[in-house]
Design a protein around this motif. Sequence first.
Motif, PDB file in Angstrom:
ATOM      1  N   ALA A   1       0.746  -1.343  -0.269  1.00 25.78           N
ATOM      2  CA  ALA A   1      -0.221  -0.187   0.364  1.00 25.78           C
ATOM      3  C   ALA A   1       0.639   1.389  -0.241  1.00 25.78           C
ATOM      4  N   LEU A   2       1.622   1.407   0.732  1.00 19.84           N
ATOM      5  CA  LEU A   2       3.116   2.251   1.070  1.00 19.84           C
ATOM      6  C   LEU A   2       3.335   2.680  -0.250  1.00 19.84           C
ATOM      7  N   ARG A   3       3.988   1.728  -1.002  1.00 20.65           N
ATOM      8  CA  ARG A   3       4.483   1.462  -2.765  1.00 20.65           C
ATOM      9  C   ARG A   3       3.111   2.230  -3.680  1.00 20.65           C
ATOM     10  N   GLU A   4       2.245   2.059  -3.720  1.00 16.32           N
ATOM     11  CA  GLU A   4       1.511   2.678  -4.440  1.00 16.32           C
ATOM     12  C   GLU A   4       0.817   4.496  -4.615  1.00 16.32           C
ATOM     13  N   ILE A   5       1.051   4.446  -2.761  1.00 17.14           N
ATOM     14  CA  ILE A   5       0.647   5.836  -2.521  1.00 17.14           C
ATOM     15  C   ILE A   5       2.202   6.873  -2.636  1.00 17.14           C
ATOM     16  N   ASP A   6       3.147   5.725  -2.844  1.00 13.36           N
ATOM     17  CA  ASP A   6       4.602   6.545  -3.415  1.00 13.36           C
ATOM     18  C   ASP A   6       4.247   6.393  -4.465  1.00 13.36           C
ATOM     19  N   LYS A   7       3.940   5.865  -5.290  1.00 14.69           N
ATOM     20  CA  LYS A   7       4.441   6.079  -7.031  1.00 14.69           C
ATOM     21  C   LYS A   7       2.983   7.038  -7.769  1.00 14.69           C
ATOM     22  N   TYR A   8       1.730   7.133  -6.567  1.00 19.03           N
ATOM     23  CA  TYR A   8       1.527   8.134  -7.492  1.00 19.03           C
ATOM     24  C   TYR A   8       0.961   9.252  -6.362  1.00 19.03           C
ATOM     25  N   LYS A   9       1.533   9.307  -5.318  1.00 18.85           N
ATOM     26  CA  LYS A   9       1.207  10.929  -4.584  1.00 18.85           C
ATOM     27  C   LYS A   9       1.453  11.774  -5.112  1.00 18.85           C
ATOM     28  N   ASP A  10       2.291  12.274  -5.883  1.00 16.89           N
ATOM     29  CA  ASP A  10       2.504  13.319  -6.731  1.00 16.89           C
ATOM     30  C   ASP A  10       1.804  13.415  -8.349  1.00 16.89           C
ATOM     31  N   HIS A  11       0.477  12.724  -8.392  1.00 14.62           N
ATOM     32  CA  HIS A  11      -0.055  12.627  -9.280  1.00 14.62           C
ATOM     33  C   HIS A  11      -1.007  13.947  -9.283  1.00 14.62           C
ATOM     34  N   PRO A  12      -1.218  14.854 -10.034  1.00 16.63           N
ATOM     35  CA  PRO A  12      -1.865  16.106 -10.207  1.00 16.63           C
ATOM     36  C   PRO A  12      -3.463  15.806  -9.989  1.00 16.63           C
ATOM     37  N   ARG A  13      -3.692  14.378 -11.045  1.00 17.30           N
ATOM     38  CA  ARG A  13      -5.315  13.837 -10.963  1.00 17.30           C
ATOM     39  C   ARG A  13      -5.707  12.819  -9.858  1.00 17.30           C
ATOM     40  N   VAL A  14      -4.758  12.630  -8.839  1.00 17.46           N
ATOM     41  CA  VAL A  14      -5.295  11.466  -7.687  1.00 17.46           C
ATOM     42  C   VAL A  14      -5.440  12.162  -6.481  1.00 17.46           C
ATOM     43  N   VAL A  15      -6.668  12.290  -6.066  1.00 21.93           N
ATOM     44  CA  VAL A  15      -6.744  12.670  -5.273  1.00 21.93           C
ATOM     45  C   VAL A  15      -7.264  11.929  -4.057  1.00 21.93           C
ATOM     46  N   GLN A  16      -6.952  10.949  -3.944  1.00 19.66           N
ATOM     47  CA  GLN A  16      -7.758  10.457  -2.600  1.00 19.66           C
ATOM     48  C   GLN A  16      -7.137   8.465  -2.654  1.00 19.66           C
ATOM     49  N   ILE A  17      -7.071   8.228  -1.556  1.00 21.33           N
ATOM     50  CA  ILE A  17      -6.704   6.466  -1.582  1.00 21.33           C
ATOM     51  C   ILE A  17      -7.766   6.111  -1.086  1.00 21.33           C
ATOM     52  N   GLY A  18      -8.176   4.689  -1.876  1.00 26.77           N
ATOM     53  CA  GLY A  18      -9.641   3.563  -1.886  1.00 26.77           C
ATOM     54  C   GLY A  18      -8.708   2.792  -0.594  1.00 26.77           C
ATOM     55  N   VAL A  19      -9.904   2.249   0.223  1.00 23.82           N
ATOM     56  CA  VAL A  19      -9.640   1.199   0.843  1.00 23.82           C
ATOM     57  C   VAL A  19     -11.137   0.115   0.933  1.00 23.82           C
ATOM     58  N   PRO A  20     -10.959  -1.590   1.128  1.00 21.64           N
ATOM     59  CA  PRO A  20     -12.980  -2.023   1.370  1.00 21.64           C
ATOM     60  C   PRO A  20     -13.364  -1.722   2.748  1.00 21.64           C
ATOM     61  N   MET A  21     -14.693  -1.081   2.745  1.00 19.68           N
ATOM     62  CA  MET A  21     -14.488  -1.219   4.273  1.00 19.68           C
ATOM     63  C   MET A  21     -14.426  -2.696   4.684  1.00 19.68           C
ATOM     64  N   GLN A  22     -14.388  -3.727   4.555  1.00 20.81           N
ATOM     65  CA  GLN A  22     -14.503  -5.356   5.003  1.00 20.81           C
ATOM     66  C   GLN A  22     -12.870  -5.347   5.179  1.00 20.81           C
ATOM     67  N   SER A  23     -13.066  -5.496   6.281  1.00 19.77           N
ATOM     68  CA  SER A  23     -11.268  -5.413   7.241  1.00 19.77           C
ATOM     69  C   SER A  23     -10.667  -7.194   7.695  1.00 19.77           C
ATOM     70  N   ARG A  24     -10.487  -7.524   7.724  1.00 12.99           N
ATOM     71  CA  ARG A  24      -9.604  -8.835   9.366  1.00 12.99           C
ATOM     72  C   ARG A  24     -10.083  -8.119  10.246  1.00 12.99           C
ATOM     73  N   GLU A  25      -9.270  -6.410  10.297  1.00 11.55           N
ATOM     74  CA  GLU A  25      -9.025  -6.171  11.118  1.00 11.55           C
ATOM     75  C   GLU A  25      -9.955  -4.748  11.740  1.00 11.55           C
ATOM     76  N   LEU A  26      -9.937  -4.557  12.338  1.00 12.79           N
ATOM     77  CA  LEU A  26     -10.427  -2.880  13.070  1.00 12.79           C
ATOM     78  C   LEU A  26      -9.400  -1.911  12.119  1.00 12.79           C
ATOM     79  N   TYR A  27     -10.233  -0.803  11.719  1.00 13.90           N
ATOM     80  CA  TYR A  27      -8.936  -0.044  11.177  1.00 13.90           C
ATOM     81  C   TYR A  27      -7.687   0.918  11.269  1.00 13.90           C
ATOM     82  N   GLY A  28      -8.526   1.046  13.241  1.00 18.75           N
ATOM     83  CA  GLY A  28      -8.085   1.792  13.949  1.00 18.75           C
ATOM     84  C   GLY A  28      -7.037   1.135  15.122  1.00 18.75           C
ATOM     85  N   LYS A  29      -6.911   0.279  14.199  1.00 18.57           N
ATOM     86  CA  LYS A  29      -5.248  -0.827  15.388  1.00 18.57           C
ATOM     87  C   LYS A  29      -4.129  -0.414  14.246  1.00 18.57           C
ATOM     88  N   PRO A  30      -3.074  -0.165  15.704  1.00 18.04           N
ATOM     89  CA  PRO A  30      -1.794   0.367  15.415  1.00 18.04           C
ATOM     90  C   PRO A  30      -0.855   0.123  13.664  1.00 18.04           C
TER      91      PRO A  30
END
Length: 143
Positions: free
Chosen positions: A76-105
């Motif tokens: 995930a960090l590689r994908e963010i790094d790859k596209y973070k400076d693209h002028p038309r990329v405006v957000q990151i998407g994750v699926p609501m379903q998860s094995r763990e709660l997204y608040g975990k460390p």
Amino acid sequence: PGSDPDIAAQHLFTDRGVDIAILHPMTRGIMPDRHLGTALAAAHNAMMVTRWLEHDEHGERFRGTIRVNPDDIAGALREIDKYKDHPRVVQIGVPMQSRELYGKPQFWPLWEAAAAAGLPVAVHIEGGAGIQFAPTPSGKART
């Protein structure tokens, strides 16, 4: 319409008068193999950027959500790094379903990278063919 930038542009920009459209490509949700999930997200991202965001005629009016696999923080960090400076990329998407709660460390590096890149995180329910977890810790939403 969701598979062709020209058809989508006709429906959105010409027929309906939309100024800017934010694309949020759907993935297959959480996959049994984290490497497969990361590869699918990366393929979605590459297709969206090259086919939609960099489209010769309509690309200036599309914005994109890059998809990342929360089960593979390094990927995930590689994908963010790859596209973070693209002028038309405006957000990151994750699926609501998860094995763990997204608040975990274990997810904190993902949220920190999104914040550092100035990209909000969109959480979207996926209907895919991955592992079918309930979308919330309380089960499927009823309303």
